[in-house]
Design a protein around this motif. Structure first.
Motif, PDB file in Angstrom:
ATOM      1  N   GLY A  71     -12.346  10.606 -46.391  1.00 47.89           N
ATOM      2  CA  GLY A  71     -13.282  11.538 -46.053  1.00 47.89           C
ATOM      3  C   GLY A  71     -12.535  12.489 -45.009  1.00 47.89           C
ATOM      4  N   VAL A  72     -11.323  12.617 -45.047  1.00 47.98           N
ATOM      5  CA  VAL A  72     -10.600  13.277 -43.955  1.00 47.98           C
ATOM      6  C   VAL A  72     -10.041  14.696 -44.633  1.00 47.98           C
ATOM      7  CG1 VAL A  72      -8.768  13.580 -42.412  1.00 47.98           C
ATOM      8  CG2 VAL A  72     -10.127  11.516 -42.408  1.00 47.98           C
ATOM      9  N   LYS A  73      -9.123  14.454 -45.686  1.00 47.14           N
ATOM     10  CA  LYS A  73      -8.466  15.755 -46.113  1.00 47.14           C
ATOM     11  C   LYS A  73      -9.220  16.426 -47.315  1.00 47.14           C
ATOM     12  CE  LYS A  73      -4.789  13.230 -46.692  1.00 47.14           C
ATOM     13  NZ  LYS A  73      -5.344  12.048 -46.138  1.00 47.14           N
ATOM     14  N   TYR A  74      -9.875  15.613 -48.115  1.00 50.07           N
ATOM     15  CA  TYR A  74     -10.511  16.337 -49.025  1.00 50.07           C
ATOM     16  C   TYR A  74     -11.701  15.522 -49.578  1.00 50.07           C
ATOM     17  CZ  TYR A  74      -6.807  13.463 -50.775  1.00 50.07           C
ATOM     18  OH  TYR A  74      -5.760  12.519 -51.018  1.00 50.07           O
ATOM     19  N   GLY A  75     -12.807  15.813 -50.257  1.00 48.49           N
ATOM     20  CA  GLY A  75     -13.845  14.835 -50.624  1.00 48.49           C
ATOM     21  C   GLY A  75     -14.877  14.852 -49.952  1.00 48.49           C
ATOM     22  N   LEU A  76     -15.913  13.838 -50.221  1.00 48.88           N
ATOM     23  CA  LEU A  76     -17.015  13.215 -49.527  1.00 48.88           C
ATOM     24  C   LEU A  76     -16.812  12.821 -48.215  1.00 48.88           C
ATOM     25  CD1 LEU A  76     -20.350  13.199 -49.999  1.00 48.88           C
ATOM     26  CD2 LEU A  76     -19.582  10.782 -50.566  1.00 48.88           C
ATOM     27  N   ARG A  77     -17.613  13.184 -47.029  1.00 48.09           N
ATOM     28  CA  ARG A  77     -17.563  12.625 -45.847  1.00 48.09           C
ATOM     29  C   ARG A  77     -19.032  12.208 -45.538  1.00 48.09           C
ATOM     30  NH1 ARG A  77     -15.175  14.746 -40.173  1.00 48.09           N
ATOM     31  NH2 ARG A  77     -13.180  14.942 -41.550  1.00 48.09           N
ATOM     32  N   VAL A  78     -19.450  11.007 -45.240  1.00 53.20           N
ATOM     33  CA  VAL A  78     -20.611  10.581 -44.677  1.00 53.20           C
ATOM     34  C   VAL A  78     -20.195   9.890 -43.268  1.00 53.20           C
ATOM     35  CG1 VAL A  78     -22.526   8.880 -44.864  1.00 53.20           C
ATOM     36  CG2 VAL A  78     -21.531  10.014 -46.853  1.00 53.20           C
ATOM     37  N   THR A  79     -20.637  10.863 -42.157  1.00 58.35           N
ATOM     38  CA  THR A  79     -20.214  10.499 -40.916  1.00 58.35           C
ATOM     39  C   THR A  79     -20.920   9.049 -40.322  1.00 58.35           C
ATOM     40  OG1 THR A  79     -19.988  12.868 -40.497  1.00 58.35           O
ATOM     41  CG2 THR A  79     -20.243  11.453 -38.447  1.00 58.35           C
ATOM     42  N   GLY A  80     -20.285   8.464 -39.691  1.00 59.20           N
ATOM     43  CA  GLY A  80     -21.013   7.124 -39.114  1.00 59.20           C
ATOM     44  C   GLY A  80     -20.746   7.135 -37.422  1.00 59.20           C
ATOM     45  N   ASN A  81     -20.948   5.756 -36.976  1.00 59.60           N
ATOM     46  CA  ASN A  81     -20.727   5.886 -35.607  1.00 59.60           C
ATOM     47  C   ASN A  81     -19.438   5.969 -34.932  1.00 59.60           C
ATOM     48  OD1 ASN A  81     -23.433   5.258 -35.633  1.00 59.60           O
ATOM     49  ND2 ASN A  81     -23.114   2.892 -36.168  1.00 59.60           N
ATOM     50  N   ASP A  82     -18.403   5.586 -35.884  1.00 58.48           N
ATOM     51  CA  ASP A  82     -17.067   5.660 -35.206  1.00 58.48           C
ATOM     52  C   ASP A  82     -16.265   6.219 -36.457  1.00 58.48           C
ATOM     53  OD1 ASP A  82     -16.610   3.605 -36.440  1.00 58.48           O
ATOM     54  OD2 ASP A  82     -16.886   2.348 -34.661  1.00 58.48           O
ATOM     55  N   LEU A  83     -14.916   6.312 -36.360  1.00 57.55           N
ATOM     56  CA  LEU A  83     -14.035   6.432 -37.422  1.00 57.55           C
ATOM     57  C   LEU A  83     -14.059   5.537 -38.663  1.00 57.55           C
ATOM     58  CD1 LEU A  83     -12.167   8.882 -38.429  1.00 57.55           C
ATOM     59  CD2 LEU A  83     -10.218   7.575 -37.123  1.00 57.55           C
ATOM     60  N   ILE A  84     -13.905   4.432 -38.300  1.00 65.10           N
ATOM     61  CA  ILE A  84     -13.909   3.210 -39.233  1.00 65.10           C
ATOM     62  C   ILE A  84     -15.293   3.277 -39.965  1.00 65.10           C
ATOM     63  CG2 ILE A  84     -13.731   0.566 -39.553  1.00 65.10           C
ATOM     64  CD1 ILE A  84     -11.507   0.557 -37.861  1.00 65.10           C
ATOM     65  N   ASP A  85     -16.528   3.434 -39.244  1.00 65.57           N
ATOM     66  CA  ASP A  85     -17.761   3.357 -39.982  1.00 65.57           C
ATOM     67  C   ASP A  85     -17.873   4.480 -40.923  1.00 65.57           C
ATOM     68  OD1 ASP A  85     -20.235   2.303 -40.200  1.00 65.57           O
ATOM     69  OD2 ASP A  85     -21.101   3.793 -38.891  1.00 65.57           O
TER      70      ASP A  85
END
Lengths: 99, 494
Positions: free
Chosen positions: B328-342
């Motif tokens: 979820g950083v350089k391309y594609g879907l990102r689902v934002t969580g509480n922190d980076l690992i989440d």
């Protein structure tokens, strides 16, 4: 049978969030597949049998010479980013306040 | 325009060269047929109408200038795991739903340079993981011979597009059977090349030590034409190797007889679980090879069944590493969580489908501390034994003849709840993948429901020339590869 703790541990290693229903299902399905794979440990394999990681015999492949070729532009590299500023990918902090 | 769409590459090129048809006419015939049949079949994830017309016109200009290549003006469709510049590439996954590559896979640039016309991107199991194309995030592809059946997988869209005359030929990929099995289930010709013969650069990686790129075609001659177009060492793929190029002329003019050919029949491929009609059709095809002068003998590949267990450790292990890039950083879907690992966990949890998650979990387990030697290293050692089985067989015979799949196309939905049952559909294709040898699937009969049956001809590594010639000889004497599913629009109304 894999326990739900083991499934959670593997999911965390793989950075996958799973629903409770998925955890139950994967515990059963992965156990069945691993039971099937257990036949690998029952087969006679001599100590002299090397593992095959590639069927090719080539190993290190080096470029003949280091030629500069055009690469991605910054714009192209950022084109597919879910969140980007003009010149970088935007992510949450990798280190917390305590690190 | 049924007649135009059913042309082989060789036939289409002849008409294009003689100016009996233009690339534009040919392309419009396919686009029209796609429009008619896509609602029933769903072979494509994206149809590239404008691009196809643009490429067809460019091809016509090259033809007018007197240019000639084996694929100039030939409409081709591409499995959606191969990246195409400025043309959305999803790998059948939600996580890449909106991914528009900035570059071409090497095989794609080769086709562009030769002046092929791209009709669009074909449906497949997510990240090529599956045997039925039911794992695509973009819906089920239907078998044109019976719409309630799967087309096989993972290159199901490719097999359907060729079988239903929605393209002249299609690119596919084969990691454990993903070209051969859908080719068999849809009644087309599919060549899995020797590992390393065709560049993997730009193939969205599943299992790097097993992944191969290749084509699904209407006959063995077209398979040779596609191999010649795609093969060769690529500086961008360090595992690609240069081999003597395929001799297309020698395939076209293959001998009518098979005098002196030594054919091995691996007894482990005719065991319990094989559908009677599949065994009968494959044995009849072997008898035909014998009638054409081949010497047939039984051989043994004793670790055949172990191939399934070894494959379903090695391939998921490699996949778990390869798919780590989808964060979820350089391309594609990102689902934002509480922190980076989440965020990583939520993105991947939401973006990957059930089978992909299952294989990532399986691979992660097999590579984790305490299990690495028992599963992963053990599977790699068994892989060595499987490779040796083939080496021993090819010391006695030139080619192996066997079924591709234990059954004909199964009903949609019948195996989705039991992954192990689905994996068993691959038992006859996995060993050749693990050994890195080449194998072709060609039509050799039909069951009582009218579903196609495939014959698998397996050759040693870089033995494509002979495999293609034998397939061509067989097709000179049979017409299974010429039969077409009944796709009258009226019959599709239901």
């Amino acid at each position: 049978m894999l326990s739900s703790e083991e499934v959670e541990r593997i999911a965390y290693l793989a950075r996958l969030s799973l629903s409770e229903a998925e955890k139950v299902r994967y515990a059963q399905q992965l156990s069945a597949i691993l039971d099937y794979a257990a036949q690998l440990s029952r087969v006679e394999v001599g100590d002299d049998v090397p593992p095959t990681s590639s069927v090719l015999s080539v190993h290190s492949v080096m470029r003949l010479e280091d030629t500069i070729l055009p690469g991605l532009t910054r714009e192209a590299a950022l084109r597919n980013a879910p969140l980007a500023d003009e010149s970088y990918f935007v992510v949450q902090a990798a280190l917390g306040d305590d690190d | 325009m049924r007649a135009l769409c059913s042309l082989t590459i060789a036939e289409a090129r002849r008409l294009l060269r003689e100016r009996a048809v233009s690339a534009r006419e040919l392309t419009f015939a396919y686009l029209e047929r796609i429009q008619q049949l896509e609602p029933s079949l769903h072979a494509f994830i994206s149809v590239a109408t404008e691009l196809a017309i643009e490429m067809a016109d460019a091809a016509d200009r090259r033809i007018a200038r007197g240019e000639d290549t084996p694929l100039l003006g030939v409409p081709i469709a591409i499995k959606d795991v191969l990246v195409t510049r400025d043309l959305r590439t999803t790998a059948g996954s939600r996580i890449l739903e909106n991914y528009v590559p900035t570059w071409d896979a090497t095989v794609v640039s080769k086709l562009r340079a030769m002046g092929a016309v791209f009709l669009g991107k074909l449906n497949c199991d997510e990240f090529a993981m599956g045997s039925s194309t039911e794992n695509s995030a973009f819906g089920v592809t239907r078998n044109p011979w019976r719409l309630d059946r799967v087309p096989g997988g993972s290159s199901g869209g490719s097999a359907v597009a060729v079988a239903a005359d929605l393209c002249c030929a299609a690119l596919g990929t084969d990691t454990g059977g993903s070209i051969r099995q859908p080719a068999a289930l849809c009644g087309v010709t599919g060549l899995k090349n020797s590992y390393g013969r065709i560049s993997r650069y730009g193939l969205i990686a599943f299992a790097s030590s097993l992944d191969t790129v290749g084509a699904l075609t209407k006959d063995a001659l077209d398979a040779a034409i596609m191999l010649q177009a795609l093969e060769g060492r690529d500086p961008n793929d360090s595992t690609s190797v240069s081999a003597p190029p395929v001799d297309v002329h020698a395939v076209e003019h293959a001998p009518e007889k098979l005098q002196g050919l030594r054919v091995g029949v691996p007894k482990e491929y005719f065991t319990a679980g094989i559908q009677d009609e599949v065994e009968e059709a494959v044995r009849a095809a072997i008898a035909q090879l014998e009638a054409l002068g081949a010497r047939v003998q039984e051989v043994s590949l004793p670790r055949t069944e172990l191939g399934l267990a070894a494959y379903y450790i090695i391939a998921p292990a490699e996949a778990s590493a390869n798919l780590a890039r989808f964060d979820g950083v350089k391309y594609g879907l990102r689902v934002t969580g509480n922190d980076l690992i989440d965020t990583y966990c939520r993105t991947r949890g939401a973006g990957f489908g059930a089978e992909v998650k299952r294989r990532i979990m399986l691979g992660t387990y097999a590579l984790s501390a305490g299990y690495y030697d028992a599963y992963y290293v053990r599977a790699q050692k068994v892989r060595t034994l499987i490779k040796q089985d083939f080496e021993q067989a090819f010391a006695q015979v030139d080619i192996l003849a066997a079924p591709v799949s234990p059954t004909t196309a199964f009903p949609i939905g019948s195996k989705t709840e039991d992954p192990l049952q689905m994996y068993l559909a691959d038992v006859f294709t996995l060993p050749a993948s693990l050994a890195g040898v080449c194998a072709i699937s060609i039509p050799c009969g039909f069951d009582r429901l009218g579903l196609p049956i495939g014959l698998q001809l397996i050759g040693p590594a870089f033995g494509e020339q002979r495999v293609l010639q034998v397939a061509r000889t067989y097709q000179m004497h049979t017409d299974f590869h010429l039969r077409k599913p009944n796709l009258d629009l009226s019959s599709l109304a239901s």
